[in-house]
Design an enzyme around this catalytic site. Structure first.
Site, PDB file in Angstrom:
ATOM      1  N   HIS A  56      15.771   6.482   0.110  1.00  0.00           N
ATOM      2  CA  HIS A  56      14.314   6.894   0.189  1.00  0.00           C
ATOM      3  C   HIS A  56      13.868   6.513  -0.868  1.00  0.00           C
ATOM      4  O   HIS A  56      14.043   7.618  -1.804  1.00  0.00           O
ATOM      5  CB  HIS A  56      13.745   8.122   1.185  1.00  0.00           C
ATOM      6  CG  HIS A  56      12.679   8.316   1.238  1.00  0.00           C
ATOM      7  ND1 HIS A  56      11.973   8.414   2.615  1.00  0.00           N
ATOM      8  CD2 HIS A  56      11.132   7.640   0.376  1.00  0.00           C
ATOM      9  CE1 HIS A  56      10.835   8.595   1.942  1.00  0.00           C
ATOM     10  NE2 HIS A  56      10.606   7.805   1.715  1.00  0.00           N
ATOM     11  N   HIS A  58      10.710   4.117  -3.754  1.00  0.00           N
ATOM     12  CA  HIS A  58      10.135   3.405  -3.823  1.00  0.00           C
ATOM     13  C   HIS A  58      10.138   2.220  -4.633  1.00  0.00           C
ATOM     14  O   HIS A  58      10.300   2.894  -6.034  1.00  0.00           O
ATOM     15  CB  HIS A  58       8.510   4.012  -2.915  1.00  0.00           C
ATOM     16  CG  HIS A  58       8.445   5.039  -2.235  1.00  0.00           C
ATOM     17  ND1 HIS A  58       8.100   3.748  -1.233  1.00  0.00           N
ATOM     18  CD2 HIS A  58       8.614   5.947  -2.333  1.00  0.00           C
ATOM     19  CE1 HIS A  58       7.131   5.193  -0.581  1.00  0.00           C
ATOM     20  NE2 HIS A  58       8.164   6.575  -0.898  1.00  0.00           N
ATOM     21  N   HIS A 174       7.565   9.147   8.799  1.00  0.00           N
ATOM     22  CA  HIS A 174       7.117  10.516   7.948  1.00  0.00           C
ATOM     23  C   HIS A 174       6.206  10.657   8.748  1.00  0.00           C
ATOM     24  O   HIS A 174       4.844  10.375   9.303  1.00  0.00           O
ATOM     25  CB  HIS A 174       6.456   9.746   6.564  1.00  0.00           C
ATOM     26  CG  HIS A 174       5.520  10.464   5.967  1.00  0.00           C
ATOM     27  ND1 HIS A 174       5.217  10.572   4.637  1.00  0.00           N
ATOM     28  CD2 HIS A 174       4.851  11.700   5.970  1.00  0.00           C
ATOM     29  CE1 HIS A 174       4.203  11.366   3.988  1.00  0.00           C
ATOM     30  NE2 HIS A 174       3.837  12.001   4.908  1.00  0.00           N
ATOM     31  N   HIS A 210      12.047  13.142   4.210  1.00  0.00           N
ATOM     32  CA  HIS A 210      11.609  14.324   3.386  1.00  0.00           C
ATOM     33  C   HIS A 210      11.090  15.443   4.186  1.00  0.00           C
ATOM     34  O   HIS A 210       9.367  15.775   3.956  1.00  0.00           O
ATOM     35  CB  HIS A 210      11.117  14.236   3.059  1.00  0.00           C
ATOM     36  CG  HIS A 210      10.092  13.094   2.951  1.00  0.00           C
ATOM     37  ND1 HIS A 210       8.895  12.933   4.015  1.00  0.00           N
ATOM     38  CD2 HIS A 210       9.720  11.625   2.630  1.00  0.00           C
ATOM     39  CE1 HIS A 210       7.843  12.062   4.508  1.00  0.00           C
ATOM     40  NE2 HIS A 210       7.904  10.990   3.292  1.00  0.00           N
ATOM     41  N   ASN A 257       4.262  14.463  -0.935  1.00  0.00           N
ATOM     42  CA  ASN A 257       3.685  14.418  -0.280  1.00  0.00           C
ATOM     43  C   ASN A 257       5.165  14.264   0.950  1.00  0.00           C
ATOM     44  O   ASN A 257       5.844  12.844   0.494  1.00  0.00           O
ATOM     45  CB  ASN A 257       2.863  13.574   0.503  1.00  0.00           C
ATOM     46  CG  ASN A 257       2.039  13.438   1.747  1.00  0.00           C
ATOM     47  OD1 ASN A 257       2.575  14.734   2.891  1.00  0.00           O
ATOM     48  ND2 ASN A 257       1.859  12.693   2.648  1.00  0.00           N
ATOM     49  N   ASP A 284      13.458  10.504  -2.056  1.00  0.00           N
ATOM     50  CA  ASP A 284      11.492   9.453  -2.039  1.00  0.00           C
ATOM     51  C   ASP A 284      11.573   9.423  -3.711  1.00  0.00           C
ATOM     52  O   ASP A 284       9.823   9.866  -4.223  1.00  0.00           O
ATOM     53  CB  ASP A 284      10.726  11.043  -1.229  1.00  0.00           C
ATOM     54  CG  ASP A 284       9.399  10.245  -0.776  1.00  0.00           C
ATOM     55  OD1 ASP A 284       8.761   9.231  -1.490  1.00  0.00           O
ATOM     56  OD2 ASP A 284       8.630  11.084  -0.397  1.00  0.00           O
ATOM     57  N   HIS A 288       4.258   6.356  -9.782  1.00  0.00           N
ATOM     58  CA  HIS A 288       3.629   5.716 -10.509  1.00  0.00           C
ATOM     59  C   HIS A 288       2.932   5.881 -12.087  1.00  0.00           C
ATOM     60  O   HIS A 288       4.109   6.543 -13.003  1.00  0.00           O
ATOM     61  CB  HIS A 288       2.471   7.631  -9.775  1.00  0.00           C
ATOM     62  CG  HIS A 288       2.839   7.421  -8.982  1.00  0.00           C
ATOM     63  ND1 HIS A 288       1.823   6.531  -7.878  1.00  0.00           N
ATOM     64  CD2 HIS A 288       2.904   8.057  -7.667  1.00  0.00           C
ATOM     65  CE1 HIS A 288       1.699   6.733  -6.708  1.00  0.00           C
ATOM     66  NE2 HIS A 288       2.730   7.927  -6.641  1.00  0.00           N
ATOM     67  N   GLY A 303       3.393  11.189  -5.314  1.00  0.00           N
ATOM     68  CA  GLY A 303       4.904  11.715  -5.485  1.00  0.00           C
ATOM     69  C   GLY A 303       5.879  11.591  -6.948  1.00  0.00           C
ATOM     70  O   GLY A 303       4.853  11.646  -7.899  1.00  0.00           O
TER      71      GLY A 303
HETATM   72 ZN   LIG Z   1       6.993  10.080   3.266  1.00  0.00          ZN
END
Ligand SMILES: [Zn+2]
Length: 404
Positions: A56, A58, A174, A210, A257, A284, A288, A303
């Protein structure tokens, strides 16, 4: 290449072993390996592990390269000790069709220094209205998710599950009920409850991302007790170590989140890690830009980054303290994600591809902002001291990260 003087985990114990890597394969694991002319890397007293698998992350490319790129994200993964990661599809364009997925895959093929397996979106454009073209994408992915954009339309989610079952892909959720305030634990557990019922009906492989509340873990325990084995879940280092009590939340680097919850929910998350309810630790990792996280707490995006701190946090807080066993550490960081997501098999055994990380478990070290490889620095863990930082990462027999 010989990794000399390290320790590996064997039957729940740390055992001194040397490793010989030839080409991309683990050729030999033995008490002492000595080969004249062979390159030797000193890993004395360090923990030699199979590379971490983070299902997981991003990595923001294509679309949001000011936060992270495939290149910077994979370098951060390599530094953190992860040799395989799975990238979430909240990108631009969203990987919901062959053409759109190809854009992400081409960048991965060009820039990644670890194995990256992209998720495809559950629904077109992650809008939750119409299922993505799952059937045509089935050979190009291992998993489906609309992470970040919970699918609250159960009719659409059911169609996604039916296709996933046909293609033997895992659906990752999610779980969040959008009509309930996300700070209320029910926002998560109500969605978990409804989705478990649906997953039981369809019989697809279903994974909860998560998780963070006691009620959610209890629902998973109940489903498994009823014999439903295709259900799995992950927990994150932050929900295992942070909560909203004791003034712990200092700024937007504590905003994610699902949000940080009560101490009781944090303890329930630890219990899930210990008793096996949680199958996987996943970060996760959600970068940013500094200007975004400097906004007021209410306005800042959700995040935190996490891929460079997951191994030291889990090692220091749960392995070194004997809260979890060495074998469980191996399972949640490496082996369970491979099994559950049916990824290409990797093992720290002779004959397998050499995907390896080497953790310094003897020395405590501070996590410093200037060492961060990610393009973003939104971590609540900066300034903390941990054992177990990664020092060396090998992917397919090649060194992709070396400390110092
Ligand atoms: Zn999520």
């Amino acid at each position: 290449m010989i990794l000399k003087g390290g320790k590996i985990i064997l039957n729940n114990s740390l055992i001194n072993k040397d490793l010989l890597i030839k080409n991309d394969i683990i050729e030999k694991i033995d008490d002492h390996i000595e080969i004249p002319g062979e390159e030797v890397i000193d890993v004395k007293n360090m923990l030699v592990m199979p590379g971490g698998v983070d299902v997981h992350v991003h990595f923001r490319e294509p679309g949001y390269t000011y936060k992270e790129t495939i290149k910077s994200g994979s370098e951060a993964a390599a530094k953190g000790g992860f040799t395989t990661v799975m990238t979430m599809p909240n990108l631009n364009p969203v990987p919901d069709s062959i053409e759109n997925l190809k854009i992400e895959q081409d960048i991965i093929d060009r820039d990644a220094c670890v194995h990256i397996y992209p998720y495809i979106a559950s629904t077109k454009g992650q809008k939750g209205l119409e299922k993505a073209d799952i059937i045509s994408l089935k050979d190009k992915t291992y998993a489906i998710s609309d992470d970040g954009m919970p699918v609250n339309n159960l009719k659409v989610l059911k169609e996604v599950m039916v296709d996933a079952k046909k293609c033997d892909l895992i659906v990752c959720s999610h779980a969040e009920t959008l009509t309930i305030d996300k700070n209320d634990p029910k926002s998560e557990s109500e969605a978990v409850k409804a989705e478990i019922e649906l997953a039981k009906e369809i019989g697809c492989r279903y994974h909860f991302c998560h998780l963070s509340t006691k009620e959610s873990y209890d629902l998973i325990r109940k489903a498994r007790k009823e014999g439903y084995k295709n259900i799995s879940c992950e927990v994150s280092p932050h929900h295992l170590t942070l909560c909203k009590e004791y003034m712990m939340i200092k700024d937007a680097n504590y905003k994610m989140n699902p949000p940080l919850r009560s101490k009781a929910d944090m303890e329930a998350t630890i219990e899930a890690l210990v008793d096996g309810t949680a199958d996987v630790v996943a970060t996760d990792h959600a970068p940013h830009a500094p200007y975004e996280k400097k906004r007021t707490y209410e306005m800042a995006p959700n995040g935190i980054i996490g891929i460079e701190t997951a191994f030291p946090i889990i090692y220091t807080k749960f392995v070194k303290t004997n809260i979890i066993t060495l074998d469980r550490f191996l399972d949640v960081m490496c082996y369970n994600p491979i099994k559950i997501f049916k990824l290409p098999e990797r093992k720290l055994e002779v004959g397998y591809k050499a995907d390896i990380c080497v953790l310094d478990i003897e020395h405590e070290k501070e996590y410093k902002e200037d060492e961060i490889k990610s393009l973003s620095i939104n971590s609540p863990f900066i300034g903390n001291k941990y054992y177990g930082f990664n020092t060396l990462t090998i992917v397919d027999g090649k060194i992709v990260y070396k400390r110092g």
